[in-house]
Design a protein around this motif. Structure first.
Motif, PDB file in Angstrom:
ATOM      1  N   TRP A  60      -2.262 -14.662 -20.098  1.00  0.00           N
ATOM      2  CA  TRP A  60      -3.190 -13.906 -19.239  1.00  0.00           C
ATOM      3  C   TRP A  60      -4.225 -13.450 -20.068  1.00  0.00           C
ATOM      4  O   TRP A  60      -4.190 -12.845 -20.817  1.00  0.00           O
ATOM      5  CB  TRP A  60      -2.488 -12.958 -18.302  1.00  0.00           C
ATOM      6  N   GLU A 282      -6.421 -11.517 -24.791  1.00  0.00           N
ATOM      7  CA  GLU A 282      -5.603 -12.354 -24.080  1.00  0.00           C
ATOM      8  C   GLU A 282      -4.063 -11.768 -24.053  1.00  0.00           C
ATOM      9  O   GLU A 282      -3.608 -11.082 -25.426  1.00  0.00           O
ATOM     10  CB  GLU A 282      -5.466 -13.675 -24.564  1.00  0.00           C
ATOM     11  N   VAL A 286       3.205 -12.806 -18.884  1.00  0.00           N
ATOM     12  CA  VAL A 286       2.399 -12.390 -17.914  1.00  0.00           C
ATOM     13  C   VAL A 286       3.207 -13.402 -16.506  1.00  0.00           C
ATOM     14  O   VAL A 286       2.702 -14.266 -16.519  1.00  0.00           O
ATOM     15  CB  VAL A 286       1.094 -12.011 -17.717  1.00  0.00           C
ATOM     16  N   THR A 288       2.695 -14.809 -13.135  1.00  0.00           N
ATOM     17  CA  THR A 288       1.556 -15.190 -12.114  1.00  0.00           C
ATOM     18  C   THR A 288       1.969 -16.126 -11.061  1.00  0.00           C
ATOM     19  O   THR A 288       2.943 -16.882 -11.326  1.00  0.00           O
ATOM     20  CB  THR A 288       0.296 -15.448 -12.847  1.00  0.00           C
ATOM     21  N   GLU A 399      -1.637 -11.659 -10.576  1.00  0.00           N
ATOM     22  CA  GLU A 399      -0.463 -11.106 -11.420  1.00  0.00           C
ATOM     23  C   GLU A 399       0.665 -10.407 -10.268  1.00  0.00           C
ATOM     24  O   GLU A 399       0.130  -9.550  -9.756  1.00  0.00           O
ATOM     25  CB  GLU A 399      -1.022 -10.287 -12.341  1.00  0.00           C
TER      26      GLU A 399
END
Length: 443
Positions: A60, A282, A286, A288, A399
């Motif tokens: 992410w 970065e 994560v 998403t 997210e």
């Protein structure tokens, strides 16, 4: 007397017939409505077709988003310094001009005449000075005469320089190279000092001014990469932060940021509205999801997770297979041997033997019976409504902070008429996160 009794009998018969007809109609309607209710109550809704995605940790790239305004690094509205009548316009709209190029000429006939007269006077004063120097050298001239001649020559030279500057003010020149705009004056027009003539913009490098909340000031620093675009998720232009205002506006609690972006193709225009995103380091792992998977309601944000149906829901389907054996046993028990002939007495035994013979036939069709069983091995899918806590958003992806586990199969399209526990069929031939043109090219 007989007619009266007959009349009463007819009336009673008609009333009875009417009661029977009305009762039949009411009963029929009741039975029909009850049957319809039972039909719809027992009817299972068809499975809805949805597309899904698997939730998995990914990289992410967080960022700070803002709204900015484009300006030229060097841009100015040119004005005249003195009064005059426009004699000649030496540029046209959108022309690229060089540094010190003449753009406008005012009428300068009077100033040129004054300059020529002063040049003649300066030449005369210079000659008088040379003569005074020569006489002083010979000893026949006084020092005061020499000083007077020298002062007159110096004053004449200064006056020539002054008139030359006044004459140059009758011309408007470009302070730097760039692109000029539309002329705001016409030939023969009288101009006063400060009258705007044209705008000059250097479009090779653009400046982007934007502001961010004071809470995000700690995330920014000089030299960070920014990306900007005109709208949507596409941000084709890249630049860097060149300045951060050291003071926060006390009324808005915002801090001003300035960045510079190269503009070789000239697609950015001064005064243009842009969406700015400052790229931050970065992050890894994560969870998403596409933004199309998230639904917002008054009770919160939720998603639909596809799960296999529980085994208890599929068990009642096997019960009808056990029922055919019972009628055969009841028929054999209800047989009446007392009233049958010897030949007829053998029929129940023969009929009773048929189910046993028929029961052996399915063993020959075992390969065909395996196909439905194999197809039934695929479990049915149902929906589970899960409330989640969304976080940051970027380029059509959101997210998920809470409520989602890695590996969950989440519905991304077709959830408009879905509800908790509904049966679904997954069809991922169409990806809603991509445009129709891109999907057509891939196919």
């Amino acid at each position: 007397m007989f007619k009266r009794i007959l009349r009463i009998f007819i009336i009673v018969l008609v009333l009875a017939l009417l009661v029977v007809v009305v009762g039949g109609i009411v009963g029929f309607n009741f039975l029909r409505d009850n049957g319809i209710k039972q039909y719809f109550a027992s009817m299972k809704p068809p499975a809805a077709t949805v597309s899904t995605t698997i939730a998995k940790p990914s990289a992410w790239t967080p960022g700070v988003e803002a709204i900015g305004t484009v300006k030229a690094v060097r841009g100015v509205d040119l004005t005249v310094e003195t009064t005059g009548i426009v004699k000649d316009i030496l540029f046209h709209a959108n022309q690229k001009v060089a540094d010190n190029a003449v753009l406008l000429q005012l009428d300068d006939a009077v100033e040129r005449a004054d300059l020529d007269a002063q040049k003649a006077q300066a030449a005369l004063d210079q000659t008088s000075l040379a003569r005074a120097i020569e006489l002083t050298r010979r000893g026949v001239g006084s020092d005061s005469t020499l000083d007077t001649a020298r002062a007159a020559a110096s004053a004449s030279a200064s006056q020539v320089t002054k008139l030359q500057a006044v004459l140059e003010q009758k011309q408007l020149t470009a302070p730097f190279g760039g692109t000029v705009g539309i002329p705001r004056i016409d030939i023969g027009q009288y101009l006063a000092p400060g009258t705007a003539v044209v705008t000059l913009q250097d479009l090779d490098t653009m400046r982007v001014d934007f502001s961010v909340p004071e809470q995000q000031l700690a995330l920014l620093k000089i030299g960070q990469t920014i990306r900007l675009g005109f709208g949507g998720e596409d941000r084709p232009f890249a630049g860097a932060i060149r300045g951060i205002d050291p003071k926060i506006d006390s009324s808005s609690r915002l801090v001003n940021i300035r960045a510079e972006v190269a503009n070789p193709d000239g697609k950015l225009t001064p005064g243009q509205f842009v969406q700015v995103r400052v790229e931050l380091p970065e992050e890894q792992n994560v969870l998403t999801l596409p933004q199309t998977a998230l639904t917002t309601s008054l009770y919160g944000d939720y998603i639909f997770v596809v799960q296999p149906a529980k085994p208890a829901e599929a068990a009642p389907a096997a019960k009808p297979e056990e029922k055919p054996a019972a009628p055969a046993a009841d028929k054999s028990a209800d047989a009446k041997p007392a009233d049958t002939k010897p030949a007829d007495a053998m029929k129940p035994a023969a009929d009773a033997a048929k189910p046993a013979a028929d029961a052996a036939k399915p063993t020959d069709q075992a390969p065909d019976a395996v196909k439905p069983a194999a197809e039934g091995d695929k479990p049915a899918l149902v929906l589970s409504q899960v409330f989640v806590k969304p976080g940051r958003r970027n380029q059509g992806v959101v997210e998920i902070v809470e409520g989602l586990k890695a590996g969950d199969q989440v519905v991304t399209a077709g959830q408009n008429r879905l509800f908790n526990g509904m049966s679904v069929v997954v069809d991922n031939t169409i990806d809603p996160t991509k445009s129709a043109n891109k999907q057509a090219e891939q196919q």
